[in-house]
Design an enzyme around this catalytic site. Structure first.
Site, PDB file in Angstrom:
ATOM      1  N   GLU A 118      -9.029  -5.315  -4.400  1.00 41.32           N
ATOM      2  CA  GLU A 118      -8.421  -4.196  -3.678  1.00 41.32           C
ATOM      3  C   GLU A 118      -9.457  -3.232  -3.102  1.00 41.32           C
ATOM      4  O   GLU A 118      -9.294  -2.691  -2.015  1.00 41.32           O
ATOM      5  CB  GLU A 118      -7.487  -3.416  -4.605  1.00 41.32           C
ATOM      6  CG  GLU A 118      -6.270  -4.164  -5.098  1.00 41.32           C
ATOM      7  CD  GLU A 118      -5.121  -4.123  -4.113  1.00 41.32           C
ATOM      8  OE1 GLU A 118      -5.318  -3.639  -2.985  1.00 41.32           O
ATOM      9  OE2 GLU A 118      -4.024  -4.586  -4.473  1.00 41.32           O
TER      10      GLU A 118
ATOM     11  N   HIS B  57      -7.585  -5.640  -0.183  1.00 46.49           N
ATOM     12  CA  HIS B  57      -6.355  -4.872  -0.008  1.00 46.49           C
ATOM     13  C   HIS B  57      -5.673  -5.308   1.293  1.00 46.49           C
ATOM     14  O   HIS B  57      -6.258  -5.231   2.374  1.00 46.49           O
ATOM     15  CB  HIS B  57      -6.704  -3.384   0.053  1.00 46.49           C
ATOM     16  CG  HIS B  57      -5.531  -2.466   0.117  1.00 46.49           C
ATOM     17  ND1 HIS B  57      -4.675  -2.273  -0.939  1.00 46.49           N
ATOM     18  CD2 HIS B  57      -5.074  -1.665   1.114  1.00 46.49           C
ATOM     19  CE1 HIS B  57      -3.748  -1.397  -0.601  1.00 46.49           C
ATOM     20  NE2 HIS B  57      -3.961  -1.014   0.645  1.00 46.49           N
TER      21      HIS B  57
ATOM     22  N   SER C 248       0.841  -1.189   0.000  1.00 46.38           N
ATOM     23  CA  SER C 248       0.000   0.000   0.000  1.00 46.38           C
ATOM     24  C   SER C 248       0.887   1.253   0.000  1.00 46.38           C
ATOM     25  O   SER C 248       1.706   1.413  -0.898  1.00 46.38           O
ATOM     26  CB  SER C 248      -0.964  -0.031   1.187  1.00 46.38           C
ATOM     27  OG  SER C 248      -1.973   0.935   1.032  1.00 46.38           O
TER      28      SER C 248
END
EC number: 3.1.1.-
Length: 540
Positions: free
Chosen positions: A321, A445, A187
């Site tokens: 995600e 995610h 991330s």
């Protein structure tokens, strides 16, 4: 007792039993820079001071002051005295120096730390690599920029550089090879990795890089008008001045609690958007004398994209995600209401500043028609808005960045899509959206993280289970890459992962089985490329 000598003095660590086999050496809370307190607030980190006697390295250092936007939402905690790292090694005196994996945590530049409550070492150290995890300054403290010599910006990234430099100087004392360092992150941590790949400050500090679900071409990683943002923060705290020196002196003296969790929109369009969350991020630094600049925009404009030549790269994203948006962006019905009524909902923030209102409406309509074939139903169409968020924030930027790297022709790059499903895919539950998605099997995610790291709260996994086989598979891909620059150097994983090329767009589907393929999500990627090109947006 186990003691090692580093440049600053002696460290006492401990030997830890690994439930998955053998033992490893743990050294926690090692200072890699001076505490950034007082006049050092907002500034580049200063070298650590030496200590006398033996320093205990059995407890983690303080987390950097931040507010949690993912798990304990809104909770504020930590300390400004937080520049510490942790070293986990399977062997202090190996026959041959061990590869080093240097982890940069995610959290939107706002949250997170390198502790083992999330990033435990027990899976990775089994593969004969050394794991280093770090803390770095976050949010205002790490990314305030006044475009001045006092506060040029990117202090949090410079913390990471300081930690990398410390590793290069000292990792041999832990059995590590300073010539074989792989940086990896997820991330915002993945975005940091991609910035390190073009920063003049990090050239030569690492050999390989893995960017998971984050790249520097994603709009949320770049600061917009950071000086104005700093002025806006000062105004929010009751100080009105356009003199950056005065603003710096004011912010330097504020209690840390006043600076954290700062929501500082500076335009009308920011104020009204539901998906603007990252207010302090990577700034284009001005040059002041001989000061080192971490990043400046013309690096991205260079012909070769400014990549450190010869560094081998892995990058990719998870299958779902956008599920994260259900937790981070609030009530999905609000997003769907905006998507239904305002085409500009689909326009990224930078484009909202450069495109005419007419073009924003037209482009927004095109994107809305692609993701919502019928009139938008609230809240039933939550999966469609989640798919849009996934592409806008992570999937499409990863493809853009991969192509940029491949065009430079100076770096070998491997692309993956992570689709593995097991009981380790718990990020949705941890973020509080498990009830919302019900039985929908997702790879959200961050759902790749627990195949690499074992949190200290996670139950022990049966070594004979299918789940542990998945852990072994993923950790071997990552550690093979760290060791050899090739995730599948032999036939032991039953597959050959071919580097990405512009002609064939090779990738590996990292699912419950490993499957090589070409051009993942190609139809969706082509839509974005075509529509953004039509509206004169530069892609590569």
């Amino acid at each position: 007792m186990v003691v090692v000598k580093v440049n600053e003095g002696l460290l006492e660590g401990e030997v830890v039993k690994n439930e998955y086999g053998g033992t490893y050496y743990s050294f926690k809370g090692i200072p890699y820079a001076q505490p950034p307190l007082g006049d050092l607030r907002f500034k580049a980190p200063q070298p650590p001071k030496q200590w006398k006697n033996v320093r205990s390295a059995k407890q983690f250092g303080s987390k950097c002051y931040h507010h949690d936007v993912f798990f304990e939402k809104g909770k504020v905690f930590g300390s400004e005295d937080c520049l510490y790292l942790n070293v986990y090694t399977p062997n202090i005196k190996p026959d041959k120096p061990l590869p080093v994996m240097f982890w940069i945590h995610g959290g939107g530049f706002m949250s997170g730390a390198g502790d083992d409550d999330v990033y435990g070492p027990k899976f990775l150290v089994r593969q004969d690599v050394i794991l280093v995890t770090i803390n770095y300054r976050l949010e205002v403290l790490g990314f305030l920029c006044l475009d001045t010599e006092d506060v040029p910006g990117n202090a949090g990234l410079k913390d990471q550089v300081a930690a990398l430099r410390w590793v290069n100087k000292n990792i041999a004392s832990f059995g590590g090879d300073p010539e074989n360092v792989t940086i990896f992150g997820e991330s915002a941590g993945g975005a940091c990795v991609t910035y390190h790949l073009i920063s003049p400050m990090t050239k030569g500090l690492f050999r390989r890089a893995i960017a998971q679900s984050g790249t520097n071409v994603a709009y949320w990683t770049r600061a917009y008008k950071p000086r104005e943002r700093a002025f806006g923060l000062a105004r929010k705290l009751g100080f009105y001045s356009d003199d950056p020196k005065q603003v710096y002196e004011f912010l330097k003296e504020q209690p840390v609690e006043a600076l954290i969790k700062a929501i500082v929109p500076i335009t009308y369009s920011e104020k009204g958007r539901t998906n603007i969350e990252v207010y302090f991020s990577v700034a284009d630094e001005k040059q002041f004398g001989n000061n080192e600049r971490f990043f400046h925009a013309d690096i991205l404009e260079s012909e070769s994209y400014g990549l450190h030549e010869g560094v081998e790269i892995m990058t990719g994203y998870t299958a779902d995600e956008g599920i994260m948006s259900l937790a981070v962006f609030g009530d999905v019905s609000v997003s769907l209401e905006q998507a239904r009524n305002f085409p500009q909902f689909f326009i990224s923030y930078p484009m909202s500043l450069t495109l005419s209102t007419y073009d924003q409406l037209e482009l927004g309509k095109r994107i809305r028609e692609y993701y919502f074939k019928d009139p938008i139903s609230i809240p039933d169409d939550w999966e469609k808005v989640v798919k849009f968020y996934a592409a806008d924030l992570f999937m499409f930027p990863t493809h853009r960045w991969t192509k940029m790297c491949a065009r430079s022709k100076k770096n070998k790059i491997y692309l993956y899509k992570f689709t593995c499903v097991s009981e380790l895919n718990v990020i949705c539950q941890m973020m509080g959206v498990g009830d919302f998605i019900k039985d929908y099997s997702v790879v959200g995610h961050g759902d790749d993280l627990f195949y690499l790291f074992m949190p200290n709260t996670m139950p022990i996994i049966d070594k004979n289970s299918k789940t542990f086989q998945h852990v072994e598979k993923v950790t071997k891909l990552w550690t093979n890459f760290a060791k050899y620059g090739n995730p599948t150097p032999d036939g032991s994983l039953g597959v050959t992962w071919t580097p990405y090329s512009l002609a064939n767009k090779e990738y590996l589907d990292i699912g419950n089985e490993l499957k090589p393929g070409q051009a993942p999500d190609d139809e969706e990627v082509q839509f974005w490329e075509n529509v953004l090109t039509e509206f004169k947006q530069k892609l590569y």
